[in-house]
Design an enzyme around this catalytic site. Structure first.
Site, mmCIF file in Angstrom:
data_model
loop_
_atom_site.group_PDB
_atom_site.id
_atom_site.type_symbol
_atom_site.label_atom_id
_atom_site.label_comp_id
_atom_site.label_asym_id
_atom_site.label_seq_id
_atom_site.Cartn_x
_atom_site.Cartn_y
_atom_site.Cartn_z
ATOM 1 N N ARG A 100 -9.581 5.556 10.785
ATOM 2 C CA ARG A 100 -8.129 5.214 11.075
ATOM 3 C C ARG A 100 -7.494 6.235 12.157
ATOM 4 O O ARG A 100 -7.038 6.090 13.268
ATOM 5 C CB ARG A 100 -7.428 5.456 9.649
ATOM 6 N N CYS A 135 -4.952 9.720 -3.092
ATOM 7 C CA CYS A 135 -4.406 8.616 -2.043
ATOM 8 C C CYS A 135 -3.029 8.631 -2.557
ATOM 9 O O CYS A 135 -2.035 8.509 -1.874
ATOM 10 C CB CYS A 135 -4.931 7.566 -2.295
ATOM 11 N N HIS A 178 -11.224 7.230 4.765
ATOM 12 C CA HIS A 178 -10.183 8.470 4.995
ATOM 13 C C HIS A 178 -10.773 9.430 4.477
ATOM 14 O O HIS A 178 -11.745 9.487 3.545
ATOM 15 C CB HIS A 178 -9.090 8.171 4.025
ATOM 16 N N ASP A 181 0.860 -1.266 -0.119
ATOM 17 C CA ASP A 181 -0.141 -0.071 0.029
ATOM 18 C C ASP A 181 0.875 1.310 0.007
ATOM 19 O O ASP A 181 0.296 2.373 0.115
ATOM 20 C CB ASP A 181 -0.843 0.069 1.120
ATOM 21 N N ARG A 237 0.535 -1.920 7.308
ATOM 22 C CA ARG A 237 1.042 -0.632 6.889
ATOM 23 C C ARG A 237 2.178 0.180 7.864
ATOM 24 O O ARG A 237 2.554 0.983 7.570
ATOM 25 C CB ARG A 237 -0.073 0.443 6.478
HETATM 26 N N1 ARG Z 1 -5.201 0.114 1.075
HETATM 27 C C1 ARG Z 1 -5.061 1.398 1.535
HETATM 28 C C2 ARG Z 1 -5.423 1.464 2.951
HETATM 29 O O1 ARG Z 1 -6.644 0.826 3.238
HETATM 30 C C3 ARG Z 1 -5.559 2.569 0.737
HETATM 31 C C4 ARG Z 1 -5.302 4.032 1.240
HETATM 32 C C5 ARG Z 1 -6.131 4.933 0.595
HETATM 33 N N2 ARG Z 1 -5.448 6.247 0.701
HETATM 34 C C6 ARG Z 1 -6.158 7.204 1.012
HETATM 35 N N3 ARG Z 1 -5.435 8.237 1.152
HETATM 36 N N4 ARG Z 1 -7.284 7.298 1.031
HETATM 37 O O2 ARG Z 1 -4.977 1.808 3.859
#
Ligand code: ARG
Length: 286
Positions: free
Chosen positions: A156, A279, A185, A86, A111
Site C-alpha cells: 500500500r 487497525c 500493512h 472500511d 477508500r
Molecule cells: N479492508 C481494509 C483494507 O484492506 C482493512 C484495513 C486494515 N488496516 C490496517 N491498519 N491493517 O484497506
C-alpha cells in the site's frame, strides 16, 4: 511518577507483582463501524461472498472501545460516513506526532474519500495537517518505536511517502519491505510492545528488512504462523497491558512471560475486512 489513571487501573485489574511494567497514558481515535460490510476485495482476508453482520461488528468494536476506556485511555471518535465500509480501520486515517498530522492517500479508490475525511478531523481537533503527495495508509504502515518511525512499503504505502515523513517529522524513518500479501500493512506484521521492544512475524519481510529488525530488536518476540493467522500482531497497548486477539494464545503466553498484562478480545467480524485491534486504532500524539 505514577499517573492517577494508571493507579486506578491497577487496582481494577489483577494484583500486580513488583515487576509489573509501567503504563504510558494513551489517546486514540476510533470510528464506530456503523457502515461496515465487505462488498469489495482489496486484501486476501476479504470475501464479498461471505455475509457480514454490522451489529456484531459494532458490538465487537464497542468491546475494544470499552477496554481502552477501562485502561484509562482517552478515546476520541470520528463520525462514520455512509458508503465507506472500511472507515472503521482508523489506523489508516493518517499518522500523528508532535501535534502534526500527515494525511493518508489511499491506494484503492474505495477508500480514497477517507483521506480528506480524516484530514478535516485532524484540522478541527488541533493538529497541523500536512497534505500527502505520496500514497500512504497512515499508521497502518507507520509505527513509532524508540523515537524512530518504522515504515512499511510493498503493498500500500510507497517509499516516496517515507521521504515525506522524514521531512515533516524530522525523525529517523526505517523503511521495511512487506512481502506476504496476507500481511499487507506493517501493523499486521509488527506489534509495538513499549518504547523499545516489538513483536513481529519474520516471514512477512524481505531479507534485508528482517536483518534490520534483528539488529534493532535482539529481544523481540517472534510470533508463529498460527498467531499471525488470526492477526494476533494487530494489537495495541500502553507498555503495560496489551490488547490482543483472544485467539492468539501463543502470543499471549509470550507476552505474559515478558511481564506484560494481556486482555484478549474477539474482533472476528472485523477480521472479515482484514483488520483487527490495531487497525481500529489511530494514536493521537498532540
Ligand atoms: N479492508 C481494509 C483494507 O484492506 C482493512 C484495513 C486494515 N488496516 C490496517 N491498519 N491493517 O484497506
Amino acid at each position: 511518577a505514577a499517573n492517577p489513571r494508571t493507579a486506578s487501573t491497577q487496582t481494577a485489574t489483577a494484583p500486580l507483582g513488583p515487576d509489573a511494567r509501567a503504563a504510558v497514558h494513551k489517546t486514540v481515535l476510533m470510528c464506530r463501524p456503523d457502515h461496515f460490510t465487505v462488498s469489495y476485495r482489496i486484501n486476501p482476508w476479504m470475501n464479498p461472498e461471505l455475509p457480514t453482520s454490522t451489529p456484531l461488528a459494532v458490538e465487537q468494536w464497542q468491546s475494544l472501545h470499552d477496554a481502552y476506556r477501562s485502561l484509562g485511555y482517552d478515546v476520541e471518535l470520528i463520525e462514520p460516513i455512509p458508503g465507506l465500509n472500511d472507515m472503521v480501520y482508523a489506523a489508516n486515517g493518517g499518522f500523528t506526532l508532535d501535534g502534526h498530522a500527515y494525511g493518508a492517500k489511499f491506494t484503492y479508490e474505495e477508500r480514497v474519500p477517507e483521506g480528506p475525511a480524516y484530514m478535516s478531523w485532524f484540522e478541527a481537533n488541533g493538529f497541523e495537517v500536512h497534505e500527502p503527495r505520496a500514497i500512504n495508509e497512515g499508521e497502518g504502515d507507520f509505527l513509532l518505536s524508540n523515537g524512530a518511525i518504522l515504515a512499511g512499503h510493498g503493498f500500500r504505502t510507497t517509499l516516496e511517502s517515507h521521504d515525506e515523513l522524514r521531512r515533516i517529522f524530522d525523525r529517523e524513518v526505517v523503511s521495511l519491505r512487506l512481502v506476504d500479501p496476507s500481511f499487507y500493512h506493517l501493523d499486521t506484521a509488527v506489534a509495538i510492545l513499549d518504547e523499545s521492544n516489538i513483536a513481529y512475524l519474520p516471514k512477512a519481510f524481505d531479507d534485508a528488512s528482517r536483518a534490520e529488525l534483528e539488529r534493532r530488536y535482539p529481544d523481540a518476540i517472534l510470533v508463529d504462523d498460527q498467531d499471525a493467522s488470526v492477526l494476533g500482531l494487530n494489537s495495541f497497548g500502553d507498555g503495560r497491558t496489551m490488547l490482543i486477539a483472544e485467539r492468539a494464545t501463543g502470543f499471549e503466553r509470550q507476552l505474559r512471560e515478558r511481564g506484560y498484562e494481556t486482555v484478549g478480545l474477539d474482533l472476528s467480524e472485523l477480521l472479515l475486512g482484514g483488520g483487527g485491534i490495531k487497525c481500529c486504532t489511530l494514536e493521537l500524539r498532540r
